[in-house]
Scaffold this motif. Structure first.
Motif, PDB file in Angstrom:
ATOM      1  N   ARG A  24       1.132  -1.090   0.389  1.00  0.00           N
ATOM      2  CA  ARG A  24       0.378  -0.266  -0.022  1.00  0.00           C
ATOM      3  C   ARG A  24       0.654   1.071  -0.601  1.00  0.00           C
ATOM      4  N   VAL A  25       0.781   1.731  -0.805  1.00  0.00           N
ATOM      5  CA  VAL A  25       2.191   3.128  -1.296  1.00  0.00           C
ATOM      6  C   VAL A  25       0.412   3.824  -2.158  1.00  0.00           C
ATOM      7  N   PRO A  26       1.509   5.142  -1.465  1.00  0.00           N
ATOM      8  CA  PRO A  26       0.412   6.391  -1.708  1.00  0.00           C
ATOM      9  C   PRO A  26       0.571   6.663  -2.971  1.00  0.00           C
ATOM     10  N   ASP A  27       1.351   6.165  -3.507  1.00  0.00           N
ATOM     11  CA  ASP A  27       1.942   6.675  -5.505  1.00  0.00           C
ATOM     12  C   ASP A  27       1.729   5.241  -6.142  1.00  0.00           C
ATOM     13  N   ASN A  28       0.846   4.767  -6.145  1.00  0.00           N
ATOM     14  CA  ASN A  28      -0.028   3.544  -6.510  1.00  0.00           C
ATOM     15  C   ASN A  28      -0.594   3.630  -8.306  1.00  0.00           C
ATOM     16  N   SER A  29       0.369   3.043  -9.485  1.00  0.00           N
ATOM     17  CA  SER A  29      -0.074   3.877 -10.163  1.00  0.00           C
ATOM     18  C   SER A  29      -1.646   2.899 -10.596  1.00  0.00           C
ATOM     19  N   GLY A  30      -2.788   1.764  -9.781  1.00  0.00           N
ATOM     20  CA  GLY A  30      -3.465   1.481  -9.953  1.00  0.00           C
ATOM     21  C   GLY A  30      -3.249   0.002 -10.886  1.00  0.00           C
ATOM     22  N   CYS A  31      -2.227  -0.398 -10.755  1.00  0.00           N
ATOM     23  CA  CYS A  31      -1.533  -1.916 -10.506  1.00  0.00           C
ATOM     24  C   CYS A  31      -2.035  -2.834 -10.092  1.00  0.00           C
ATOM     25  N   PHE A  32      -2.689  -3.764 -10.263  1.00  0.00           N
ATOM     26  CA  PHE A  32      -3.423  -4.165  -8.855  1.00  0.00           C
ATOM     27  C   PHE A  32      -3.751  -5.487  -9.411  1.00  0.00           C
ATOM     28  N   PRO A  33      -2.482  -7.176  -9.817  1.00  0.00           N
ATOM     29  CA  PRO A  33      -2.448  -8.581 -10.046  1.00  0.00           C
ATOM     30  C   PRO A  33      -3.789  -9.078  -9.853  1.00  0.00           C
ATOM     31  N   ASP A  34      -4.303 -10.333 -10.951  1.00  0.00           N
ATOM     32  CA  ASP A  34      -5.615 -11.266 -10.618  1.00  0.00           C
ATOM     33  C   ASP A  34      -4.869 -11.517  -9.355  1.00  0.00           C
ATOM     34  N   TYR A  35      -3.746 -12.000  -9.161  1.00  0.00           N
ATOM     35  CA  TYR A  35      -4.292 -13.294  -7.750  1.00  0.00           C
ATOM     36  C   TYR A  35      -3.201 -12.521  -7.324  1.00  0.00           C
ATOM     37  N   VAL A  36      -3.277 -11.827  -5.980  1.00  0.00           N
ATOM     38  CA  VAL A  36      -2.864 -10.895  -4.492  1.00  0.00           C
ATOM     39  C   VAL A  36      -2.409 -12.908  -3.459  1.00  0.00           C
ATOM     40  N   GLY A  37      -1.168 -12.634  -2.834  1.00  0.00           N
ATOM     41  CA  GLY A  37      -1.046 -13.391  -1.668  1.00  0.00           C
ATOM     42  C   GLY A  37      -1.723 -12.532   0.047  1.00  0.00           C
ATOM     43  N   PHE A  38      -0.506 -11.194  -0.506  1.00  0.00           N
ATOM     44  CA  PHE A  38      -0.836 -10.637   1.092  1.00  0.00           C
ATOM     45  C   PHE A  38      -0.587  -9.041   0.373  1.00  0.00           C
ATOM     46  N   GLU A  39      -1.793  -8.277   1.037  1.00  0.00           N
ATOM     47  CA  GLU A  39      -1.093  -6.937   0.928  1.00  0.00           C
ATOM     48  C   GLU A  39      -0.566  -6.383   1.801  1.00  0.00           C
ATOM     49  N   ILE A  40       0.367  -5.825   1.913  1.00  0.00           N
ATOM     50  CA  ILE A  40       1.000  -4.926   2.878  1.00  0.00           C
ATOM     51  C   ILE A  40       1.638  -3.719   3.300  1.00  0.00           C
ATOM     52  N   PRO A  41       2.085  -3.154   4.054  1.00  0.00           N
ATOM     53  CA  PRO A  41       2.366  -1.890   4.435  1.00  0.00           C
ATOM     54  C   PRO A  41       3.043  -1.305   3.779  1.00  0.00           C
ATOM     55  N   ASN A  42       3.091   0.261   3.507  1.00  0.00           N
ATOM     56  CA  ASN A  42       4.732   0.044   3.053  1.00  0.00           C
ATOM     57  C   ASN A  42       6.037   0.278   3.720  1.00  0.00           C
ATOM     58  N   TRP A  43       6.336  -0.704   4.048  1.00  0.00           N
ATOM     59  CA  TRP A  43       7.565  -1.435   4.180  1.00  0.00           C
ATOM     60  C   TRP A  43       8.569  -1.919   4.045  1.00  0.00           C
ATOM     61  N   PHE A  44       9.709  -1.908   3.834  1.00  0.00           N
ATOM     62  CA  PHE A  44      11.137  -2.694   2.558  1.00  0.00           C
ATOM     63  C   PHE A  44      10.865  -3.607   4.013  1.00  0.00           C
ATOM     64  N   VAL A  45      10.113  -4.940   3.090  1.00  0.00           N
ATOM     65  CA  VAL A  45      10.483  -6.787   3.363  1.00  0.00           C
ATOM     66  C   VAL A  45      12.037  -7.208   2.919  1.00  0.00           C
ATOM     67  N   VAL A  46      12.380  -7.861   3.592  1.00  0.00           N
ATOM     68  CA  VAL A  46      13.189  -9.480   2.929  1.00  0.00           C
ATOM     69  C   VAL A  46      12.739 -10.838   3.140  1.00  0.00           C
ATOM     70  N   GLY A  47      13.435 -11.586   2.618  1.00  0.00           N
ATOM     71  CA  GLY A  47      13.687 -12.955   3.274  1.00  0.00           C
ATOM     72  C   GLY A  47      11.905 -13.776   1.881  1.00  0.00           C
ATOM     73  N   TYR A  48      12.368 -14.772   1.796  1.00  0.00           N
ATOM     74  CA  TYR A  48      11.442 -15.334   0.975  1.00  0.00           C
ATOM     75  C   TYR A  48      12.600 -15.669  -1.211  1.00  0.00           C
ATOM     76  N   ALA A  49      13.448 -15.139  -0.624  1.00  0.00           N
ATOM     77  CA  ALA A  49      13.444 -14.933  -2.140  1.00  0.00           C
ATOM     78  C   ALA A  49      14.242 -13.412  -2.067  1.00  0.00           C
ATOM     79  N   LEU A  50      13.276 -12.516  -1.432  1.00  0.00           N
ATOM     80  CA  LEU A  50      13.150 -11.144  -1.627  1.00  0.00           C
ATOM     81  C   LEU A  50      14.888 -11.021  -0.808  1.00  0.00           C
ATOM     82  N   ASP A  51      15.556 -10.110  -1.602  1.00  0.00           N
ATOM     83  CA  ASP A  51      16.546  -9.480  -0.630  1.00  0.00           C
ATOM     84  C   ASP A  51      16.792  -7.549  -0.242  1.00  0.00           C
TER      85      ASP A  51
END
Length: 225
Positions: free
Chosen positions: A174-201
């Protein structure tokens, strides 16, 4: 996860993690000890990720069953999500009335420096995707923030005239400048945090972490380039 912090999203069937969710304390989980000073909390445990992916695979099977698809995996962060999602679809194809024949192609996007998105998007492995013409395409991406990167990729893929394009995103910020792109299949909607793990680096660190976690500020400085 506590009901007050996590709730279903009626728009997509995804799981919404609220801004006031502080996550789980690290001592509740096993994780690489070399990251013991680098993480604030566990936001999404690995088991919850896997359960959610199984549901996404079911949704994809319901929508796309009996259609040949080309899975376009966005590297590097999306590789684990893609592997697990494809594995679940394959397992369902062995036990469902219908099946999904799949081919998998890999591309790499680079748009981050440290924890900041840059205006430059580099696409590697997508020089010639003419094989997508008249194909059903499922783009698999680990995380979508402003949506600008995904919109650029979608525009590029559409130029090769596929029959259909669907997007599966494990995380949507959830970011203030979202361009309106929302996937057809979504796992989780999260706050605007920088997250890592599960291959995210973060600069190639934390890919060996199973859970999705919030990195702390000292770790950002420690691994900054």
């Amino acid at each position: 996860m506590a009901d007050a912090a996590v709730q279903p999203d009626a728009r997509s069937g995804g799981i919404v993690i609220n801004d006031d969710w502080s996550g789980y304390t690290l001592d509740l989980f096993s994780y690489p000890t070399h990251y013991s000073d680098d993480l604030s909390s566990v936001i999404i445990p690995h088991g919850v990720i896997m359960d959610r992916i199984e549901r996404l695979a079911l949704d994809i099977m319901d929508d796309l069953g009996d259609h040949d698809i080309v899975v376009l995996c966005v590297l590097k962060g999306g590789y684990q999500f893609c592997v697990d999602l494809v594995d679940r679809i394959k397992a369902l194809s062995c036990n469902f009335d219908h099946t999904i024949p799949m081919k998998v192609h890999f591309i790499r996007l680079k748009s981050y420096l440290n924890d900041q998105s840059t205006p430059d998007l580099h696409i590697v492995g997508a020089e010639d995707m003419s094989f997508l013409a008249e194909k059903n395409v499922l783009i698999v991406e680990a995380i979508i923030g402003t949506g600008k990167t995904m919109n650029t990729l979608l525009k590029y893929v559409k130029a090769f005239r596929p029959k259909m394009i669907k997007v599966a995103g494990l995380l949507v910020k959830r970011v203030p400048d979202n361009s309106g792109c929302f996937p057809d299949y979504v796992g989780f909607e999260i706050p605007n945090w920088f997250v890592v793990g599960y291959a995210l680096d973060y600069n190639e660190y934390f890919r060996d972490l199973n859970h999705i976690c919030v990195i702390n500020e000292s770790a950002k400085m420690k691994y900054k380039i």
